[in-house]
Every structure is written in C-alpha cells, then in structure tokens.
Motif scaffolding. Structure first.
Motif, PDB file in Angstrom:
ATOM      1  N   ASN A  47      22.742  67.131 -18.096  1.00 24.62           N
ATOM      2  CA  ASN A  47      22.722  66.078 -19.120  1.00 24.62           C
ATOM      3  C   ASN A  47      21.963  64.853 -18.605  1.00 24.62           C
ATOM      4  O   ASN A  47      21.175  64.234 -19.339  1.00 24.62           O
ATOM      5  N   PHE A  48      22.221  64.511 -17.348  1.00 22.96           N
ATOM      6  CA  PHE A  48      21.558  63.355 -16.766  1.00 22.96           C
ATOM      7  C   PHE A  48      20.046  63.593 -16.639  1.00 22.96           C
ATOM      8  O   PHE A  48      19.246  62.680 -16.836  1.00 22.96           O
ATOM      9  N   LYS A  49      19.672  64.823 -16.286  1.00 24.92           N
ATOM     10  CA  LYS A  49      18.248  65.142 -16.222  1.00 24.92           C
ATOM     11  C   LYS A  49      17.598  64.993 -17.589  1.00 24.92           C
ATOM     12  O   LYS A  49      16.454  64.527 -17.704  1.00 24.92           O
ATOM     13  N   GLN A  50      18.323  65.385 -18.642  1.00 25.31           N
ATOM     14  CA  GLN A  50      17.813  65.218 -20.002  1.00 25.31           C
ATOM     15  C   GLN A  50      17.627  63.739 -20.326  1.00 25.31           C
ATOM     16  O   GLN A  50      16.632  63.345 -20.941  1.00 25.31           O
ATOM     17  N   LEU A  51      18.583  62.913 -19.897  1.00 25.64           N
ATOM     18  CA  LEU A  51      18.443  61.468 -20.118  1.00 25.64           C
ATOM     19  C   LEU A  51      17.261  60.911 -19.322  1.00 25.64           C
ATOM     20  O   LEU A  51      16.555  60.007 -19.788  1.00 25.64           O
ATOM     21  N   GLY A  52      17.035  61.454 -18.120  1.00 26.95           N
ATOM     22  CA  GLY A  52      15.890  61.025 -17.335  1.00 26.95           C
ATOM     23  C   GLY A  52      14.575  61.346 -18.031  1.00 26.95           C
ATOM     24  O   GLY A  52      13.659  60.512 -18.076  1.00 26.95           O
ATOM     25  N   LEU A  53      14.478  62.539 -18.604  1.00 28.53           N
ATOM     26  CA  LEU A  53      13.284  62.902 -19.368  1.00 28.53           C
ATOM     27  C   LEU A  53      13.128  61.989 -20.581  1.00 28.53           C
ATOM     28  O   LEU A  53      12.009  61.575 -20.916  1.00 28.53           O
ATOM     29  N   LEU A  55      14.142  58.875 -20.857  1.00 24.40           N
ATOM     30  CA  LEU A  55      13.663  57.572 -20.385  1.00 24.40           C
ATOM     31  C   LEU A  55      12.161  57.595 -20.132  1.00 24.40           C
ATOM     32  O   LEU A  55      11.424  56.677 -20.536  1.00 24.40           O
ATOM     33  N   HIS A  56      11.695  58.651 -19.480  1.00 23.95           N
ATOM     34  CA  HIS A  56      10.271  58.729 -19.155  1.00 23.95           C
ATOM     35  C   HIS A  56       9.424  58.947 -20.410  1.00 23.95           C
ATOM     36  O   HIS A  56       8.315  58.393 -20.514  1.00 23.95           O
ATOM     37  N   ASN A  57       9.922  59.731 -21.352  1.00 25.95           N
ATOM     38  CA  ASN A  57       9.187  59.915 -22.604  1.00 25.95           C
ATOM     39  C   ASN A  57       9.137  58.616 -23.406  1.00 25.95           C
ATOM     40  O   ASN A  57       8.111  58.299 -24.023  1.00 25.95           O
ATOM     41  N   TYR A  58      10.232  57.866 -23.390  1.00 35.15           N
ATOM     42  CA  TYR A  58      10.249  56.567 -24.067  1.00 35.15           C
ATOM     43  C   TYR A  58       9.215  55.645 -23.421  1.00 35.15           C
ATOM     44  O   TYR A  58       8.437  54.977 -24.107  1.00 35.15           O
ATOM     45  N   HIS A  59       9.210  55.616 -22.090  1.00 35.57           N
ATOM     46  CA  HIS A  59       8.267  54.743 -21.391  1.00 35.57           C
ATOM     47  C   HIS A  59       6.824  55.167 -21.647  1.00 35.57           C
ATOM     48  O   HIS A  59       5.932  54.313 -21.794  1.00 35.57           O
ATOM     49  N   SER A  60       6.586  56.476 -21.736  1.00 36.48           N
ATOM     50  CA  SER A  60       5.238  56.956 -22.046  1.00 36.48           C
ATOM     51  C   SER A  60       4.802  56.516 -23.436  1.00 36.48           C
ATOM     52  O   SER A  60       3.628  56.218 -23.662  1.00 36.48           O
ATOM     53  N   ALA A  61       5.768  56.454 -24.356  1.00 43.26           N
ATOM     54  CA  ALA A  61       5.438  56.076 -25.730  1.00 43.26           C
ATOM     55  C   ALA A  61       5.238  54.582 -25.898  1.00 43.26           C
ATOM     56  O   ALA A  61       4.369  54.142 -26.664  1.00 43.26           O
ATOM     57  N   TYR A  62       6.017  53.766 -25.171  1.00 47.50           N
ATOM     58  CA  TYR A  62       6.018  52.320 -25.420  1.00 47.50           C
ATOM     59  C   TYR A  62       5.639  51.463 -24.207  1.00 47.50           C
ATOM     60  O   TYR A  62       5.636  50.229 -24.309  1.00 47.50           O
ATOM     61  N   PHE A  97      14.645  60.468 -28.556  1.00 51.43           N
ATOM     62  CA  PHE A  97      14.061  61.172 -27.415  1.00 51.43           C
ATOM     63  C   PHE A  97      15.040  62.152 -26.785  1.00 51.43           C
ATOM     64  O   PHE A  97      14.691  62.816 -25.807  1.00 51.43           O
ATOM     65  N   MET A  98      16.261  62.229 -27.315  1.00 54.78           N
ATOM     66  CA  MET A  98      17.220  63.226 -26.828  1.00 54.78           C
ATOM     67  C   MET A  98      17.736  64.064 -27.991  1.00 54.78           C
ATOM     68  O   MET A  98      18.926  64.359 -28.104  1.00 54.78           O
ATOM     69  N   GLU A  99      16.778  64.423 -28.865  1.00 50.12           N
ATOM     70  CA  GLU A  99      17.027  65.349 -29.969  1.00 50.12           C
ATOM     71  C   GLU A  99      18.078  64.832 -30.950  1.00 50.12           C
ATOM     72  O   GLU A  99      18.887  65.606 -31.478  1.00 50.12           O
ATOM     73  N   GLN A 100      18.060  63.525 -31.189  1.00 47.55           N
ATOM     74  CA  GLN A 100      18.962  62.920 -32.165  1.00 47.55           C
ATOM     75  C   GLN A 100      18.151  62.106 -33.181  1.00 47.55           C
ATOM     76  O   GLN A 100      18.500  60.991 -33.537  1.00 47.55           O
ATOM     77  N   GLN A 101      17.053  62.718 -33.677  1.00 51.00           N
ATOM     78  CA  GLN A 101      16.163  62.032 -34.598  1.00 51.00           C
ATOM     79  C   GLN A 101      16.873  61.639 -35.894  1.00 51.00           C
ATOM     80  O   GLN A 101      16.671  60.545 -36.419  1.00 51.00           O
ATOM     81  N   THR A 146      24.882  65.066 -25.455  1.00 51.87           N
ATOM     82  CA  THR A 146      24.129  64.737 -24.241  1.00 51.87           C
ATOM     83  C   THR A 146      24.769  63.589 -23.465  1.00 51.87           C
ATOM     84  O   THR A 146      24.551  63.449 -22.258  1.00 51.87           O
ATOM     85  N   LEU A 147      25.567  62.771 -24.144  1.00 55.29           N
ATOM     86  CA  LEU A 147      26.192  61.612 -23.500  1.00 55.29           C
ATOM     87  C   LEU A 147      27.579  61.908 -22.946  1.00 55.29           C
ATOM     88  O   LEU A 147      28.250  61.003 -22.456  1.00 55.29           O
ATOM     89  N   ARG A 148      27.999  63.176 -23.003  1.00 59.48           N
ATOM     90  CA  ARG A 148      29.332  63.511 -22.534  1.00 59.48           C
ATOM     91  C   ARG A 148      29.287  64.444 -21.332  1.00 59.48           C
ATOM     92  O   ARG A 148      28.604  65.458 -21.344  1.00 59.48           O
ATOM     93  N   CYS A 149      30.028  64.102 -20.289  1.00 62.14           N
ATOM     94  CA  CYS A 149      30.171  64.956 -19.117  1.00 62.14           C
ATOM     95  C   CYS A 149      31.275  65.978 -19.379  1.00 62.14           C
ATOM     96  O   CYS A 149      32.396  65.584 -19.750  1.00 62.14           O
ATOM     97  N   PRO A 150      31.023  67.274 -19.199  1.00 63.96           N
ATOM     98  CA  PRO A 150      32.049  68.291 -19.478  1.00 63.96           C
ATOM     99  C   PRO A 150      33.297  68.157 -18.607  1.00 63.96           C
ATOM    100  O   PRO A 150      34.361  68.672 -18.964  1.00 63.96           O
ATOM    101  N   SER A 151      33.192  67.470 -17.469  1.00 64.27           N
ATOM    102  CA  SER A 151      34.359  67.300 -16.599  1.00 64.27           C
ATOM    103  C   SER A 151      35.308  66.229 -17.108  1.00 64.27           C
ATOM    104  O   SER A 151      36.425  66.109 -16.607  1.00 64.27           O
TER     105      SER A 151
END
Length: 399
Positions: A47-53, A55-62, A97-101, A146-151
């Motif tokens: 999930n964190f890796k998805q958030l990292g992607l 962030l980087h996609n957002y930065h690439s866009a803006y 950017f995390m599939e919540q359009q 994506t914002l929830r940890c399964p643990s």
C-alpha cells in the motif's frame, strides 16, 4: 473354545495421542499467526509503495507535491459546511493518482458563483468539499482501501474514513500544525508562537514578516502545512528523507500508539517529555485513566481528509510507537508520533518511493531537548535527521 479378542486402543493410549496432537497444534499456531502477520505486513508495505507511486506521478504532473492543509480559504465564509478553511490533507489531492478518480470528481466538482457573489453548489456541496470533519459529506466518510493497513483492525464509528498513512512534517513542534498560516492563508502573529493554536483558526489580517520567518525556520519536513513543496526542496536527497509514515488507529483501549492526549501540559511545545508522566507506569503501553484522551471522532487517523497533526501528519521527534500529545484541542500544537500494529516499529515511505521498516529503538537523540531549528542539526538524532528535507546531516544508508 477360545474367545478371539478384538484389537483396540486403551484409554491411556488415546490420551497420549490427544496430548501429542495438542502439543503439535500449540507449536504450529504461533507459526501460522506469524505467517499471517508477515503477509499483512507485506500488504501494508505494498500500500505504501502505491502511495509512493502516487506521489511521484502527482509530482510529474504538477512539478510539486500535493499540498498538505489545502482547500478553499476562509475568505468566503467561516461556515464549515460551505468552506473547508484550508484543512484538507495531502491525501485528498492524491485520490486521482491512487485509482480513486470517481471520489476525486465528487470532491472537486466546482460550484457556480452567482451575480450577487453567492455560490451555488451542485448537490449542495461546495468545491473541494466542506470542513473535513463534516459527517454528512460522503467522501469524508469513505474508507479508501489503499489508506488502510491490513494489520490494523480498527473499523467504523466514531471515526470518519480512516487512514493508517500520514505525511511527515519534520522534527519541530512550534508552528508545524498550521505551517504558520491562518485559515485565510495569512502569516498571522495575532497569538504568540508558543501558545495553544498559534493563529491556526483565525481569519483575515495581513502577512507578518516575523511570523513568516519563524514558520520557515521550523517547518523542516518534506511537507509544510498550507504551503507547497517539491522534490527540488529536498536538499538532503530523496532517499534520505521521509515523506510519509504509518499511524495506528483507535481500538478504544487507551493505547499510547493509537490514542492521543488533548489539553496536555503547556510545556509540550518545547519539551517532548512533558507528557510522559501521563503514561501508566504499570502498563507503559497505555495512558493513565486520568489522562484526557481524544473522544468522538477526534481520534488518531480517524479523518483521512483532515490535515491536522492528529489525523494525517507526524513528526520525527519521538521514535515509532511512542505517545502523541497536544497542548489544547485538535487544532493545537503538540507531538504526533508514527506508530503501527506491526511488532517493533512502523513503516515509512522515503522520498524516492522506497519503503523501510523503522524500529522503535532507532537512535532519537535527547528526548528532553527543545527542538532545534534555524538550520541547526536535529535534536533527535538519526530519527530526527530523516525527517528533515534540508538539514545537511550525514546519514548512514544502513539505517
């Protein structure tokens, strides 16, 4: 004539077999549970890796990071059903950017300004949504997978939509709750720098240069509330700077990792140890029964869209799985610590997108020191240094 005897088990033999099976089950269950937690921990890391992607996609866009504590200002009105007054978290901007359009389209749907200056909102909702504490607004009540940890087993009321991931705002206490700006996006010095809310709730006024200077020297993290930051600001290097970290959400047991103290000691703005006396010495993972912990939906990670420290931000002051404590209410200054349901530490997301597990025993300097600022080395050792974007500290790559 001899009688034939039928073979069978004696009672003693049966008891021995049952005992052996019991021992084997006892040995296997911890291994099974450990395997399940390892799978949950890996899922949390993914999930964190998805958030990292994201962030980087957002930065690439803006060409910048999503602003933390953003939205529309108090200029229109103080009514939080019409205006969110710059309290939205950076997670809101990341939704497309995390599939919540579809969720983003609900939130960003703009209103039409009428000729008389009033605003008409489609579906009676303002652009960028109302205050992120409003429970009638469906997007703020939504749990995003994506914002929830399964643990983390925390679910449902009294929280709104929960988040186990928060942004890093550095290693200082003063002014990081607001970035130094008020609800009208003004550098407001109407209250002293070391007071409870320090101008975060005020509206209007004009920029004060002293408050702007104070805010700039103290907001040392990759994210700066009510300001935009970009990768170019991270002079320490993206691989040496924490972007986000885990936070555990409430289960209702007064745990220090998932519940925070409100109306704590005044000294908390300059002394990270000021709230330590409210921890139960007999059960050091829990608050004393006399400690004033948050209630209702003012709970740790209990509002994914709310950018205030208590809900979606943390500092690298106290090591992972330490306490969180605030001087006043949920808009006040204080300490927000990373935490998780994983054994021995918590995940962090580095600026380069790498996910690392930081142990609770990480070197964290002098926990009674006043947080350093104005370009000085972090007071909180390696942990504090990882939270600053331009501290120029030397960091071992094997942390």
């Amino acid at each position: 004539m001899n009688k034939s005897s039928r073979p069978g088990f004696t009672l003693v033999e049966l008891l021995v077999v049952i005992a052996i099976i019991g021992v084997l089950v006892g040995l296997l269950l911890p291994a099974v549970q450990a395997a399940r937690e390892a799978a949950r921990r890996m899922s949390c890391s993914n999930n964190f890796k998805q958030l990292g992607l994201s962030l980087h996609n957002y930065h690439s866009a803006y060409d910048k990071l999503p602003q933390h504590m953003t939205g529309n200002t108090r200029t229109w009105t103080n009514d939080s059903t019409v205006c969110n007054r710059l309290y939205l978290s950076a997670l809101v901007g990341l939704t497309p950017f995390m599939e919540q359009q579809s969720l983003w389209e609900q939130i960003s749907n703009p209103g039409d300004r009428n000729k008389d200056g009033s605003i008409s909102f489609p579906g009676d909702n303002p652009p960028m949504g109302p205050g992120p504490w409003q429970t009638y607004y469906e997007p703020w009540m939504t749990d995003i997978p994506t914002l929830r940890c399964p643990s983390d087993p925390g679910r449902g009321a009294p929280a709104l939509g929960r988040s186990n991931y928060s942004v890093c705002v550095g290693d200082v206490i003063e002014l990081v709750h607001s970035g130094g700006k008020n609800e009208s996006n003004i550098y407001d010095n109407s209250t002293a720098i070391d007071t409870d809310e320090a101008g975060i709730r005020n509206g209007g006024g004009s920029d004060n240069n002293t408050r702007a200077t104070d805010a700039r020297s103290r907001n040392r993290g990759m994210f700066w509330a009510r300001h935009t930051t970009a990768f170019r600001d991270v002079l320490d290097g993206l691989s040496n700077t924490i972007a986000m970290g885990e936070i555990a959400t409430i289960l209702g047991g007064r745990e220090i990792i998932s519940e925070f103290v409100l109306n704590g000691p005044d000294a908390i703005t300059t002394n990270p140890a000021a709230c330590d006396s409210q921890v139960d010495p007999a059960r050091p993972q829990f608050w004393l029964s006399t400690a004033s912990v948050g209630g209702g939906n003012q709970i740790r990670g209990g509002r994914w869209a709310d950018g205030r420290l208590q809900y979606t931000a943390f500092q690298t002051i106290k090591p992972p799985n330490s306490l969180s404590c605030y001087r006043g209410g949920d808009a006040s200054q204080g300490i927000s610590s990373a935490s998780s349901r994983h054994q021995g530490g918590a995940h962090v997301l580095m600026g380069d997108g790498a996910v690392k597990f930081i142990t609770s025993s990480i070197e964290s300097g002098n926990q009674q020191a006043t947080p350093a600022h104005s370009g000085r080395e972090s007071s909180f050792g390696l942990w504090g240094s990882l939270g600053t974007r331009a501290g120029k500290e030397t960091i071992d790559s094997d942390f």
